[in-house]
Design an enzyme around this catalytic site. Structure first.
Site, PDB file in Angstrom:
ATOM      1  N   HIS A  82       0.856  -1.193   0.000  1.00 25.95           N
ATOM      2  CA  HIS A  82       0.000   0.000   0.000  1.00 25.95           C
ATOM      3  C   HIS A  82       0.887   1.237   0.000  1.00 25.95           C
ATOM      4  CE1 HIS A  82      -4.114   1.545   0.464  1.00 25.95           C
ATOM      5  NE2 HIS A  82      -3.525   2.577   1.048  1.00 25.95           N
ATOM      6  N   ASP A 161     -13.786   2.533   6.940  1.00 28.72           N
ATOM      7  CA  ASP A 161     -12.804   3.261   6.126  1.00 28.72           C
ATOM      8  C   ASP A 161     -13.427   3.718   4.812  1.00 28.72           C
ATOM      9  OD1 ASP A 161     -10.097   4.253   5.578  1.00 28.72           O
ATOM     10  OD2 ASP A 161     -10.136   2.794   3.953  1.00 28.72           O
ATOM     11  N   ARG A 168     -12.946  12.283   4.428  1.00 31.01           N
ATOM     12  CA  ARG A 168     -11.691  13.030   4.642  1.00 31.01           C
ATOM     13  C   ARG A 168     -11.240  13.695   3.358  1.00 31.01           C
ATOM     14  NH1 ARG A 168      -8.018   8.717   5.880  1.00 31.01           N
ATOM     15  NH2 ARG A 168      -6.395  10.277   6.076  1.00 31.01           N
ATOM     16  N   SER A 183      -6.541   4.339   8.633  1.00 29.84           N
ATOM     17  CA  SER A 183      -7.200   4.059   7.352  1.00 29.84           C
ATOM     18  C   SER A 183      -6.488   2.917   6.633  1.00 29.84           C
ATOM     19  CB  SER A 183      -7.180   5.337   6.501  1.00 29.84           C
ATOM     20  OG  SER A 183      -7.464   5.054   5.160  1.00 29.84           O
ATOM     21  N   LYS A 187      -7.720  -1.439   6.657  1.00 29.55           N
ATOM     22  CA  LYS A 187      -7.994  -2.162   5.400  1.00 29.55           C
ATOM     23  C   LYS A 187      -7.069  -3.357   5.250  1.00 29.55           C
ATOM     24  CE  LYS A 187      -7.340   1.330   2.328  1.00 29.55           C
ATOM     25  NZ  LYS A 187      -7.567   2.617   2.950  1.00 29.55           N
TER      26      LYS A 187
HETATM   27  N1  URA Z   1      -4.157   5.677   1.711  1.00 28.06           N
HETATM   28  C1  URA Z   1      -5.206   5.272   2.490  1.00 28.06           C
HETATM   29  O1  URA Z   1      -5.734   4.182   2.308  1.00 28.06           O
HETATM   30  N2  URA Z   1      -5.645   6.087   3.448  1.00 28.06           N
HETATM   31  C2  URA Z   1      -5.089   7.289   3.699  1.00 28.06           C
HETATM   32  O2  URA Z   1      -5.526   7.978   4.603  1.00 28.06           O
HETATM   33  C3  URA Z   1      -4.007   7.716   2.885  1.00 28.06           C
HETATM   34  C4  URA Z   1      -3.556   6.887   1.898  1.00 28.06           C
END
Ligand code: URA
Length: 445
Positions: A82, A161, A168, A183, A187
């Protein structure tokens, strides 16, 4: 517990307990706490912050707001990657099929465009027919069959999320270490992983431009992974210029396809191989990062990685023919070259302005309900440090109409700075962080 009481307490510097976070995030996911209250709480967190126990409690509450993928029956290692978000950052599109083609399962849950950055889901959905809202059972079957599924948060998985991320984006509350960490990790921990690799961006186009804040974010997320028995490796990578050349949804898919065919730009390939090497080692199919890199190079040169992307597209309802013919992707009506206005050195290609410019051209959202034009954006060939002559092409603008071309020109004038000399850009990959600590990044010899 009333949401208003928690907002008030956080606003005034107080703490929210684990039980309160759990109840709040469950109620929010169920639609019982309205977005306006959650937006106020997000802004209070932005200013006041959360302590370590609250970050853990918020992450767990968001994780437990939905189900998790149950993948322990798979014999393969299950590793995801990620990114904290960047401009031109299409690494996930290349890496997921590439790593899956090397024998590691990749259950990848991504997000939409956030702030000035593009999102993997929006990029994937520029492929005609591609669906990212797979039910959990379908994602699980796909992982069993082809070793990769590219999905988004849904009502089933990471529902808190899903809502908070979009909120956000529209309320300028992205740039907060606790909110980003919760966040991402809520996930990722719902994916049933055996390992996770994080690409933590720093530089002017990152949500956290300063290196020390990037390192703090990396350590925070690594600790959250460790608490759940998930080993995490983070690389700190440069976002003081876009990654690769293409910026914009369909344009980035096209560049990712080129990368899977062995024709990707050098910086995109370096970041992809560095992250992929960590994934292959964590996934147990390579003993060293060098061996991992060789495996990935063979997966690309043999065509296996591109074929894996085709299989994923087909499984998720998209048109797999785009891999052989990227001309099937959405095309912009207007295409125009942008040229150098003077002789000089490219001193800066500023990613934040480029990301905002793409949104202004229709390629991103300013409100939750906005739709995204997949075809618009830029291909920027100028790199920091390049010496250019007046009239030389620096970029190509892809727009839906003449007004979009004009907005694109204004964006590039503001973001590509030509000067008599230039400072060197940030190192592309600067640090490697694990539970054991922080080290300067060295590619293995
Ligand atoms: N990626 C995400 O999944 N969440 C964030 O807040 C920033 C980047």
């Amino acid at each position: 517990m009333e949401a208003r009481t928690l907002i008030e307490r956080k606003r005034d510097g107080g703490r929210i307990t684990a039980a309160e976070w759990r109840s709040l995030m469950n109620q929010y996911a169920a639609g019982e706490v309205p977005d306006y209250q959650m937006a106020a709480l997000a802004m209070a967190i932005f200013f006041v912050g959360l302590d370590r126990d609250e970050i853990v409690a918020l992450t767990n509450a968001m994780l437990e707001s939905g189900s998790s993928l149950q993948l322990s029956h798979l014999t393969l290692g299950r590793v995801d990657k990620h990114s904290t978000g960047g401009v031109g950052d299409k690494v996930s599109l290349v890496l997921a099929p590439l790593v899956a083609a090397c024998g590691v399962a990749v259950p990848m849950m991504s997000g939409r465009g956030l702030g000035h950055t593009g999102g993997t889901l929006d990029k994937l959905e520029s492929i005609p027919g591609f669906r990212t809202d797979l039910p959990l059972a379908q994602a699980t079957k796909q992982l069993e069959a082809i070793g990769c599924a590219l999905i988004g948060q849904t009502r089933e998985i990471a529902p808190a999320d899903r809502k908070l991320y979009a909120l956000r984006d529209a309320t300028a509350t992205v740039e907060s270490i606790p909110l980003i960490a919760a966040s991402i990790m809520s996930k990722k921990l719902a994916e049933g992983l055996t390992g996770l690799v994080l690409d933590v961006k720093y530089g002017s186009g990152a949500f956290l431009p300063e290196l020390d804040r990037g390192l703090t974010l990396a350590r925070t997320m690594i600790d959250l992974g460790t608490d759940h028995g998930c080993p995490v490796v983070a690389l700190l990578t440069a976002m003081d210029r876009p990654l690769g050349r293409a910026c914009g949804n369909a344009l980035e898919v096209e560049e990712s396809i080129a990368a899977l065919r062995g024709e990707g730009p050098a910086d995109l390939m370096d970041v992809t191989y560095a992250l992929g090497a960590e994934m292959l080692v964590l996934g147990g199919v390579a003993a060293t990062r060098n061996e991992a890199r060789r495996r990935m190079e063979v997966a690309i040169s043999s065509g296996r990685a591109a074929r894996k992307f085709q299989a994923i597209i087909e499984a998720q309802g998209g048109n797999p023919a785009v891999v052989d013919d990227p001309g099937l992707l959405p095309q912009a009506a207007e295409v125009e070259l942008f040229v150098a206005a003077r002789d000089g050195v490219v001193a800066q290609v500023e990613p934040r302005a480029i990301g905002r410019g793409i949104t202004a051209m229709g390629g991103g959202r300013t409100k939750v309900e906005d739709t995204v034009d997949p075809a618009v954006g830029f291909v920027i060939t100028a790199r920091p440090g390049d010496v250019v002559r007046v009239g030389e092409p620096l970029a190509t603008i892809f727009a839906r109409d003449a007004a979009g071309v004009e907005a694109g020109r204004a964006t590039l004038r503001a973001s590509i700075r030509l000067a008599d000399d230039a400072d060197p850009p940030l190192p592309l990959i600067s640090h490697r962080v694990t539970a054991a600590g922080v080290e300067r990044y060295e590619a293995e010899e």
